[in-house]
Write a protein that holds these residues in place. Structure first.
Motif, PDB file in Angstrom:
ATOM      1  N   ASN A   1      42.797  35.237  38.214  1.00  0.00           N
ATOM      2  CA  ASN A   1      42.951  34.735  36.770  1.00  0.00           C
ATOM      3  C   ASN A   1      44.534  35.055  36.285  1.00  0.00           C
ATOM      4  O   ASN A   1      44.849  34.196  35.638  1.00  0.00           O
ATOM      5  CB  ASN A   1      41.949  35.356  35.841  1.00  0.00           C
ATOM      6  CG  ASN A   1      40.640  34.959  36.224  1.00  0.00           C
ATOM      7  OD1 ASN A   1      40.476  33.846  36.755  1.00  0.00           O
ATOM      8  ND2 ASN A   1      39.622  35.826  35.694  1.00  0.00           N
ATOM      9  N   VAL A   2      45.043  36.077  36.662  1.00  0.00           N
ATOM     10  CA  VAL A   2      46.328  36.516  36.079  1.00  0.00           C
ATOM     11  C   VAL A   2      47.321  35.535  36.925  1.00  0.00           C
ATOM     12  O   VAL A   2      48.135  35.029  36.166  1.00  0.00           O
ATOM     13  CB  VAL A   2      46.585  37.941  36.643  1.00  0.00           C
ATOM     14  CG1 VAL A   2      48.316  38.360  36.461  1.00  0.00           C
ATOM     15  CG2 VAL A   2      45.715  39.042  35.717  1.00  0.00           C
ATOM     16  N   SER A   3      46.863  35.312  38.174  1.00  0.00           N
ATOM     17  CA  SER A   3      48.126  34.492  38.744  1.00  0.00           C
ATOM     18  C   SER A   3      48.003  32.952  38.477  1.00  0.00           C
ATOM     19  O   SER A   3      48.883  32.667  37.959  1.00  0.00           O
ATOM     20  CB  SER A   3      47.476  34.479  40.261  1.00  0.00           C
ATOM     21  OG  SER A   3      48.304  33.590  41.017  1.00  0.00           O
TER      22      SER A   3
ATOM     23  N   ALA B   1      44.517  37.924  30.488  1.00  0.00           N
ATOM     24  CA  ALA B   1      44.096  38.002  31.873  1.00  0.00           C
ATOM     25  C   ALA B   1      44.610  39.355  32.414  1.00  0.00           C
ATOM     26  O   ALA B   1      44.094  40.154  33.222  1.00  0.00           O
ATOM     27  CB  ALA B   1      44.673  37.026  32.748  1.00  0.00           C
ATOM     28  N   LYS B   2      45.901  39.880  32.097  1.00  0.00           N
ATOM     29  CA  LYS B   2      46.350  41.214  32.217  1.00  0.00           C
ATOM     30  C   LYS B   2      45.443  42.496  31.927  1.00  0.00           C
ATOM     31  O   LYS B   2      45.364  43.152  32.436  1.00  0.00           O
ATOM     32  CB  LYS B   2      47.808  41.439  31.837  1.00  0.00           C
ATOM     33  CG  LYS B   2      48.773  40.560  32.565  1.00  0.00           C
ATOM     34  CD  LYS B   2      50.143  40.902  32.069  1.00  0.00           C
ATOM     35  CE  LYS B   2      51.283  39.905  32.897  1.00  0.00           C
ATOM     36  NZ  LYS B   2      52.756  40.201  32.436  1.00  0.00           N
TER      37      LYS B   2
ATOM     38  N   ALA C   1      43.722  45.063  34.309  1.00  0.00           N
ATOM     39  CA  ALA C   1      43.818  46.418  33.935  1.00  0.00           C
ATOM     40  C   ALA C   1      42.292  47.131  33.754  1.00  0.00           C
ATOM     41  O   ALA C   1      41.886  48.028  34.453  1.00  0.00           O
ATOM     42  CB  ALA C   1      44.689  46.750  32.616  1.00  0.00           C
ATOM     43  N   THR C   2      41.282  46.580  33.073  1.00  0.00           N
ATOM     44  CA  THR C   2      39.986  46.930  32.706  1.00  0.00           C
ATOM     45  C   THR C   2      39.312  46.962  34.196  1.00  0.00           C
ATOM     46  O   THR C   2      38.670  47.846  34.501  1.00  0.00           O
ATOM     47  CB  THR C   2      39.244  46.083  31.827  1.00  0.00           C
ATOM     48  OG1 THR C   2      40.025  46.301  30.541  1.00  0.00           O
ATOM     49  CG2 THR C   2      38.000  46.759  31.756  1.00  0.00           C
ATOM     50  N   ALA C   3      39.619  45.770  35.024  1.00  0.00           N
ATOM     51  CA  ALA C   3      38.796  45.909  36.326  1.00  0.00           C
ATOM     52  C   ALA C   3      39.393  47.064  37.285  1.00  0.00           C
ATOM     53  O   ALA C   3      38.825  47.436  38.098  1.00  0.00           O
ATOM     54  CB  ALA C   3      39.153  44.295  36.699  1.00  0.00           C
TER      55      ALA C   3
END
Length: 1010
Positions: free
Chosen positions: A70-72, A846-847, A851-853
């Motif tokens: 998702n970040v990508s 997303a970041k 970070a949470t993940a």
């Protein structure tokens, strides 16, 4: 490593070793009844047959993978939004410039319309007046005007006669006054003569009385003699003073004459200098007017060319560039100042310092971001780079080298466009001849005395030796894309392209500035300093001199690092060749093949701007010539002004000297007057004294006579005195009468002169009436011709208004069109900004999710049990084996097997395969869709990477030139699963190696983290 970690590592190694020892059908150790089961999968399976559930770590890893993907995607969307916003902002800026220029043209046209309308209004008033006069010019009015002229002339003739009569009377009166004045003068003279005789008679009486006393007479003689002696002495002294004053006056007169002559000469010189200065000013004014006209022509030609260029689109680009506004402003100012005065090193050094500050003075500050965004069939090709990233450069094919050229050219074009300088320095287009030049200059054999080599290269390419010479030296020390901290064992071609951009473009731009130089100006004065960064921007002296002299043009481009294709084992060098597409670049243009290779980010050739460029060049040439004339005229004016100032100073000095000389002359003249008066007085006193002495002596002689005789003389003197007094009285009476007659004559003259003046006034009025009547008659007679001339002038003025209005309408239409374009671009910019802000928010979200993940993954890893760890490693090893046996690979961002069938539950994250448990699986077998290029003598074995490397490389990785190749991995390595050549390696041996490998990896990672 704590006890728990050690246990997990040992269990993992055991699971791995057991897996490697079997081969074929996979049998794993049952470590926990609730987490592990036997898994069988044949070669024909197209989906994973795993039936066990994910462990907490695998679930957390899967969440991390999803969040990473998702970040990508959010990052890609953000970069696209940023690019769109940058393009929209650039278009808005360009549109604003066009609006500003169009507004200026419209204002000028509006002013012209107002001037033309004013002229037309004045001409219309003239026509109205002429028409009115023409209407009055009827035959009756003309006849009446003619009659009025005759009447006025008759009146004037009568008035003239009256004047003549009055003048005759005054003449007679003046004659009477003259006669009366003569009578007064005669009577006055007679009265004075009588007074003199009476005075003489009185003196004779006094003398006769003194003669009566002989002793007293003798005393008077002695006194008179003493007075004469004293008067003679005084007269002599006065004569000396007068002579000295006269001599001084003569000297003063001479000095005044000289000073006056000097004033005349200096004024003549000043007058001549003033004429020369006025001539020079006229020449300067005309030259300035020509420059203004030519500048307007250049501006118009540039606007036309800019508009034509603006109407063109650029070809699609494979590179996205984000640059700071501060950098754009600094680079634009550098170019503008260079074109204004290329020898102003101080200003240019300050500009280069500003560029350096904009990019952080060597410290990456986010001002430059260059990202590869393209996608080609070769991008997924991989290179084994365990021995060094430059292995990838060594193994490039010809097609891949071309793609590297396109990435570099696309980046350069994007940088120039983003900075708003493309229309100042041009774009680049890839050309094989330019590549040949770059490869020759980058060759390790291109050293020593290169004069003959330059000559050979010039002969073979047709490029001038001077241009080639400007490209030889460079301070850029290339080490390719090498990085001591090798974090990837393989690189895709897309990653190689990004590293090329990081090291050859981004790093070169971040290096710009003056902070690295003891003498800051060295960054400006030498093209061998900051070479690559300045070449990218098109601001080397060679590039800007070509632009200034020959106009803006695109450049043929080629780049070469001698690590490309592994053809050169010498010290690594990188060179870029820029050949401006102008005649001045070539000594033999026929030898240069101008064919270009498809280049990203160049202007699409939708509009032929050749004629516009020629017009601009001609306008610039005319402006240059006009500026030269203006410079010469200005210089001449300055010289004439200096000469005039010098002459004026000389006049002032001469005038001061003359004033001082006149003052001295006046003083001398006063002294002469004063001494002459004293001399005259002294002489008069002497004469008086001498006369008194004579009288005293005569009186003394008379006193010696007898008393009777002396008494008779006294009586006679007294009688004579009485007669003289009677004559005085009679003369005064005559004078009084003469004065009365003169007063009367003057009164009559004054009265008659008043009458004469009244007659002259009447005559002047009559003559004015004649003039007025004749003028009106002439006005009526010429009315038709005057009306025709006024009407012609009005027609011309109306035509001028029409033309000015047309020009204004055209300018207004252009302005309206540009304003519409600006409004559209503003709307597009606002929309692009809104999308960018949303994309930024999405990326941050997303970041945050990632970070949470990652936090959850760390927590899951910390809480993982031994059994869960074994199960997770089983899953990874099992899926890795399945992937290898079925030749899993990535196609269209999906995982497929050797038959091209989609593998269910497998995903692709950052160009890596991810199994259903969230494990990143890397298979190094050669496949049709994703080939691996291995280094010579290296044996490949399956590896697993949990951490995925980003596509963007490090901008400032530690680089020390071409590094040595680490051959430690060429020692004994593990065989591929299923190889029979090494069947003697037992399961126990593999187990021990796995344990050592796990601990070793753990230690290495810890070192890297430390």
């Amino acid at each position: 490593m704590n006890n728990k970690s050690k246990k997990i590592a040992v269990a993992t190694a055991m699971a791995a070793a057991t897996t490697w020892a079997v081969g074929g059908t996979l049998n794993t150790i049952k470590a926990s009844a609730d987490t592990v089961s036997t898994v069988n999968q044949s070669d024909s399976s197209v989906t994973s047959s795993l039936s066990s559930t994910q462990t907490p770590v695998e679930k957390a890893q899967s969440d991390v993978n999803t969040a990473t993907d998702n970040v990508s995607k959010a990052s890609s969307a953000q970069e696209t939004a940023q690019t769109n916003y940058n393009d929209a902002a650039a278009n808005q800026s360009s549109a604003q410039k066009n609006v500003d220029q169009a507004q200026s043209s419209t204002d000028a046209a509006s002013s012209s319309v107002k001037d033309a309308q004013s002229n037309a209004s004045s001409a219309a008033a003239d026509v109205s007046s002429a028409q009115k006069t023409n209407d009055e010019a009827t035959s009756e009015n003309v006849a009446k005007a003619s009659s009025d002229v005759d009447t006025a002339k008759s009146n004037a003739s009568s008035a003239s006669s009256t004047v003549d009569q009055k003048q005759a009377t005054v003449n007679a009166d003046q004659s009477s006054v003259t006669d009366a004045q003569k009578n007064v003068d005669s009577a006055s003279s007679a009265e004075k003569d009588a007074e003199s005789k009476a005075s003489s008679a009185s003196s004779d009486v006094d003398t006769a009385k003194k003669a009566m006393d002989t002793t007293g007479a003798k005393v008077d003689v002695d006194k008179a003699q003493a007075n004469v002696d004293s008067a003679k002495t005084a007269e002599s002294s006065a004569q000396n003073d007068a002579d000295a004053a006269t001599s001084a006056k003569s000297d003063a007169d001479s000095k005044v004459a000289d000073a006056s002559s000097n004033v005349d000469k200096s004024k003549a010189t000043q007058s001549s200098a003033a004429n020369d200065l006025n001539t020079a000013k006229d020449a300067t004014s005309k030259a300035q007017s020509t420059v203004n006209t030519d500048q307007a022509a250049v501006t118009a030609a540039q606007n036309a060319l800019n508009q034509a260029i603006a109407n063109n689109n650029t070809t699609s680009n494979n590179v996205n560039v984000t640059l700071s506004n501060a950098l754009a402003s600094a680079v634009q100012k550098y170019i503008a100042d260079y074109k204004k005065n290329s020898s102003d090193t101080t200003t240019l050094t300050n500009d280069m310092t500003a560029i350096g500050k904009a990019v952080g003075d060597g410290t990456e500050n986010g001002a430059v971001k260059v990202t590869y965004t393209g996608s080609t069939a070769n991008d997924k090709a991989t290179f084994n780079v365990q021995s060094g990233y430059n292995v990838a450069l060594n193994q490039l094919t010809d097609d891949e080298v071309t793609e590297v050229q396109q990435v570099l050219a696309g980046a350069i074009n994007a940088v120039r466009k983003n900075l708003g300088i493309a229309d100042e320095v041009g774009y680049v287009e890839i050309n094989n001849e330019a590549i040949k030049i770059a490869s020759t200059l980058a060759s390790s054999s291109f050293t020593g005395n290169v004069t003959s080599k330059i000559a050979d290269l010039s002969a073979s390419t047709g490029v001038s030796k001077s241009l080639l010479t400007s490209m030889i030296n460079s301070d850029y020390q290339s080490s390719g894309i090498e990085d001591w901290n090798i974090s990837n064992k393989t690189l895709t071609f897309a990653q190689v392209k990004q590293l090329v951009l990081d090291y050859y473009i981004t790093q070169a731009l971040y290096s710009l500035g003056t902070s690295n130089y003891t003498t800051a100006s060295a960054a400006v004065t030498s093209d061998s300093n900051e070479t690559v960064g300045k070449q990218i921007l098109g601001i080397t002296k060679s590039q800007l001199n070509s632009t200034v002299k020959n106009g803006v043009s695109n450049s043929y481009f080629g780049a070469w690092d001698n690590a490309f294709k592994g053809l050169d084992d010498g010290m690594e060098k990188f060179r870029m060749a820029f050949v401006p597409a102008t005649d001045a670049s070539f000594s033999d243009a026929s030898a240069f093949d101008t064919a270009t290779i498809s280049t990203p980010g160049t202007l699409a050739k939708s509009t032929d701007t050749t004629a516009l460029q020629i017009a601009l060049d001609n306008a610039k040439a005319a402006l240059t010539s006009a500026n030269a004339v203006l410079a010469s005229a200005t210089s001449t004016q300055a010289q004439k002004q200096s000469a005039y100032d010098t002459a004026t100073t000389a006049v002032t000095a001469a005038q001061t000297a003359y004033t001082n000389a006149v003052s001295a002359q006046t003083t001398a003249a006063n002294n002469v007057t004063k001494t002459q008066a004293a001399l005259t007085s002294a002489k008069t006193n002497l004469a008086t004294a001498q006369s008194a002495l004579t009288d005293a002596e005569a009186t003394y002689e008379e006193s010696l006579k007898d008393t009777v005789t002396k008494q008779a003389a006294l009586d006679q003197a007294e009688a004579a005195y009485a007669d003289a007094q009677a004559n005085v009285t009679a003369a005064k009476a005559t004078l009084a009468k003469a004065n009365d007659a003169l007063t009367s004559a003057k009164a009559t003259l004054a009265s008659d002169e008043t009458a004469l003046n009244d007659a002259k006034t009447a005559l002047s009025s009559a003559n004015d009436t004649v003039t007025s009547a004749e003028a009106y008659l002439s006005k009526l007679q010429n009315a038709p011709a005057v009306l025709a001339a006024a009407q012609a002038k009005y027609a011309t003025a109306e035509d001028a208004v029409t033309k000015a209005q047309a020009a204004y309408d055209s300018a207004k239409n252009t302005l309206t069109a540009y304003q519409a374009v600006l409004a559209n671009t503003k709307d597009a910019t606002a929309k692009a900004q809104s999308i960018l802000e949303q994309a930024n928010a999405n990326l941050e979200n997303a970041k945050s999710a990632l970070a949470t993940a990652q936090t959850n993954l760390k927590a899951a890893q910390d809480a993982e049990t031994l059994a869960e760890n074994v199960a997770r490693e089983q899953h990874r090893l099992a899926d890795e084996t399945v992937a290898k046996e079925n030749n899993y690979r990535i196609a269209d961002n999906k995982v497929i097997d050797k038959n091209g069938t989609l593998v269910k539950n497998w995903t692709v994250v950052n160009d890596k395969m991810v199994d259903p448990y969230g494990n990143t699986i890397t298979v190094s077998e050669i496949s049709v869709d994703n080939s691996v290029k291995a280094a010579t003598n290296n044996v490949n074995f399956t590896t697993t990477e949990i951490t995925n490397s980003p596509v963007t490389g490090k901008h400032f990785a530690s680089k020390t030139g071409k590094h040595f190749v680490n051959d430690l991995n060429k020692a004994a390595v593990l065989p591929q699963t299923g190889e029979t050549d090494n069947s003697e390696i037992t399961a126990i041996g593999l187990l021990m190696m796995s344990i050592v490998g796990v601990f070793g990896l753990g230690i290495q990672r810890k070192k890297n983290r430390d």
